[in-house]
Design a protein around this motif. Sequence first.
Motif, mmCIF file in Angstrom:
data_model
loop_
_atom_site.group_PDB
_atom_site.id
_atom_site.type_symbol
_atom_site.label_atom_id
_atom_site.label_comp_id
_atom_site.label_asym_id
_atom_site.label_seq_id
_atom_site.Cartn_x
_atom_site.Cartn_y
_atom_site.Cartn_z
ATOM 1 N N UNK A 76 0.834 -1.208 0.000
ATOM 2 C CA UNK A 76 0.000 0.000 0.000
ATOM 3 C C UNK A 76 0.865 1.253 0.000
ATOM 4 N N UNK A 77 1.920 1.222 0.836
ATOM 5 C CA UNK A 77 2.831 2.373 0.890
ATOM 6 C C UNK A 77 3.551 2.517 -0.454
ATOM 7 N N UNK A 78 3.862 1.381 -1.062
ATOM 8 C CA UNK A 78 4.537 1.425 -2.365
ATOM 9 C C UNK A 78 3.639 2.077 -3.418
ATOM 10 N N UNK A 79 2.350 1.775 -3.368
ATOM 11 C CA UNK A 79 1.408 2.395 -4.317
ATOM 12 C C UNK A 79 1.388 3.912 -4.117
ATOM 13 N N UNK A 80 1.307 4.331 -2.858
ATOM 14 C CA UNK A 80 1.295 5.766 -2.566
ATOM 15 C C UNK A 80 2.580 6.423 -3.072
ATOM 16 N N UNK A 81 3.709 5.767 -2.802
ATOM 17 C CA UNK A 81 5.007 6.309 -3.257
ATOM 18 C C UNK A 81 5.026 6.438 -4.781
ATOM 19 N N UNK A 82 4.587 5.389 -5.463
ATOM 20 C CA UNK A 82 4.626 5.411 -6.937
ATOM 21 C C UNK A 82 3.688 6.491 -7.492
ATOM 22 N N UNK A 83 2.505 6.602 -6.935
ATOM 23 C CA UNK A 83 1.573 7.632 -7.416
ATOM 24 C C UNK A 83 2.189 9.016 -7.266
ATOM 25 N N UNK A 84 2.840 9.235 -6.119
ATOM 26 C CA UNK A 84 3.432 10.557 -5.885
ATOM 27 C C UNK A 84 4.639 10.781 -6.772
ATOM 28 N N UNK A 85 5.488 9.772 -6.876
ATOM 29 C CA UNK A 85 6.718 9.968 -7.655
ATOM 30 C C UNK A 85 6.432 10.060 -9.152
ATOM 31 N N UNK A 86 5.284 9.516 -9.567
ATOM 32 C CA UNK A 86 4.916 9.607 -10.983
ATOM 33 C C UNK A 86 4.044 10.828 -11.274
ATOM 34 N N UNK A 87 3.789 11.614 -10.242
ATOM 35 C CA UNK A 87 2.942 12.789 -10.433
ATOM 36 C C UNK A 87 1.494 12.407 -10.716
ATOM 37 N N UNK A 88 1.055 11.315 -10.098
ATOM 38 C CA UNK A 88 -0.294 10.806 -10.379
ATOM 39 C C UNK A 88 -1.172 10.765 -9.122
ATOM 40 N N UNK A 89 -0.866 11.613 -8.169
ATOM 41 C CA UNK A 89 -1.591 11.496 -6.901
ATOM 42 C C UNK A 89 -2.857 12.350 -6.843
ATOM 43 N N UNK A 90 -3.156 13.060 -7.923
ATOM 44 C CA UNK A 90 -4.362 13.882 -7.922
ATOM 45 C C UNK A 90 -5.574 13.045 -8.341
ATOM 46 N N UNK A 91 -6.469 12.840 -7.400
ATOM 47 C CA UNK A 91 -7.638 11.976 -7.665
ATOM 48 C C UNK A 91 -8.570 12.565 -8.722
ATOM 49 N N UNK A 92 -8.468 13.880 -8.943
ATOM 50 C CA UNK A 92 -9.382 14.498 -9.906
ATOM 51 C C UNK A 92 -9.088 14.072 -11.343
ATOM 52 N N UNK A 93 -7.815 13.752 -11.624
ATOM 53 C CA UNK A 93 -7.532 13.377 -13.013
ATOM 54 C C UNK A 93 -6.797 12.047 -13.167
ATOM 55 N N UNK A 94 -6.743 11.269 -12.087
ATOM 56 C CA UNK A 94 -6.095 9.946 -12.169
ATOM 57 C C UNK A 94 -6.976 8.897 -11.497
ATOM 58 N N UNK A 95 -7.123 7.761 -12.142
ATOM 59 C CA UNK A 95 -7.846 6.636 -11.530
ATOM 60 C C UNK A 95 -6.869 5.461 -11.378
ATOM 61 N N UNK A 96 -6.400 5.194 -10.174
ATOM 62 C CA UNK A 96 -5.510 4.032 -9.982
ATOM 63 C C UNK A 96 -6.318 2.730 -9.921
ATOM 64 N N UNK A 97 -5.794 1.697 -10.529
ATOM 65 C CA UNK A 97 -6.405 0.364 -10.457
ATOM 66 C C UNK A 97 -5.325 -0.625 -10.028
ATOM 67 N N UNK A 98 -5.588 -1.376 -8.962
ATOM 68 C CA UNK A 98 -4.619 -2.352 -8.444
ATOM 69 C C UNK A 98 -5.222 -3.751 -8.566
ATOM 70 N N UNK A 99 -4.498 -4.661 -9.191
ATOM 71 C CA UNK A 99 -5.000 -6.033 -9.357
ATOM 72 C C UNK A 99 -4.055 -6.997 -8.628
ATOM 73 N N UNK A 100 -4.592 -7.779 -7.703
ATOM 74 C CA UNK A 100 -3.752 -8.719 -6.947
ATOM 75 C C UNK A 100 -4.576 -9.847 -6.358
ATOM 76 N N UNK A 101 -3.904 -10.919 -5.959
ATOM 77 C CA UNK A 101 -4.629 -12.112 -5.495
ATOM 78 C C UNK A 101 -4.334 -12.477 -4.050
#
Length: 377
Positions: free
Chosen positions: A291-316
Amino acid sequence: MDLKPNHNSPILSDPAPITKSRLGVHSNMLPYSAAPGVGFAPNLLLITRKRTGVLNDVRASIWLDAMKSSSPPPNRIAKDVVNELPSFDPDLLYCSWMVKYPSALASFDQIVTQAKGKRIALFLDYDGTLSPIVDNPDCAFMSDAMRVAVKEAAKHFPTAIISGRSRDKVYEFIGLNELSYAGSHGMDIMVSDKHSTNDQGKEVMFQPASEFLPLIDEVYESLIEIAKGIAGAKVENNKFCVSVHYRNVDDKDWNALANRVYDLLENYPRLRVSHGRKVLEVRPVISWDKGKAVTFLLESLGLSNCDDVLPIYVGDDRTDEDAFRVLKERNCGYGILVSSVPKESSAASYSLREPSEVMEFLKSLVTWRALEEGLNE
Ligand SMILES: [Mg+2]
């Protein structure tokens, strides 16, 4: 998030919580991500280092429950689901479970409606998500068709792999340069220069547990030794964590294996155990997970703004729940749980049955986005 080398380390100042250490119990003796219903019994905190036979039994029973809960056999059904239904029909039970976790394919229109006008950021687990679960973890190869599907997806969406495997190993399996990779449950992150929005457009590496490397190597050697006497046990060095696989271990030996692992870990208060699918994960006691890795990646990729980014995580896996939870708490994006059987509870919003459905979902996303881009030209 600050990506410079002085990025704050998430290492906890006190790896063994004082309430437990005072009582003689290290946090690494307890299942890190125990299933709901396998919580820590309050009286367990009274266990001292010099355990009695009865307390050993209690301890073993809790570990065994956590192992079984994390590794349901194919025909195992969540108890709460069974109780709601008059007859035991696996298909009916799965359909009932899907009311809470609808198929991401059947709900595709709903998902892309939320993605309209936004960038989609894709996060994909590897084992059991892109590749089938196999007896020998060294042979968990993904199909060529899946590789093409992921490659095509990465042309349209920033895509990252988040795996418990070492980053090198998972890269070896996938072999695509256009992805970002987070190995060792997110403790070894390489952000692809294809995605990077930092000034130089260079690859960014982040390893929050780097100081644990010597300790991990040491415990890896010890785990190999203690696993030798248990047929089928396999120990894998994932660089910042070590996996003890018991997929091929007879059920009757699970308890013995867990005992050996937890006994060894008593000497390593800076390490702890978490439970995955037929695997015990020995990892540093740091406040870091997928979860922390997802947050880090969203921020480091400049994708942390929920208004224009939709993250999708797929895992089992149970370890993917940390990532599902992050998306749920941000109220931004969707977790998709890959499972062919009902699971007791999940923070995911949708489900897919198996890797072939993951591939279909990725292809559908690509087709939809290509169409959307064409319409906007
Ligand atoms: Mg997995």
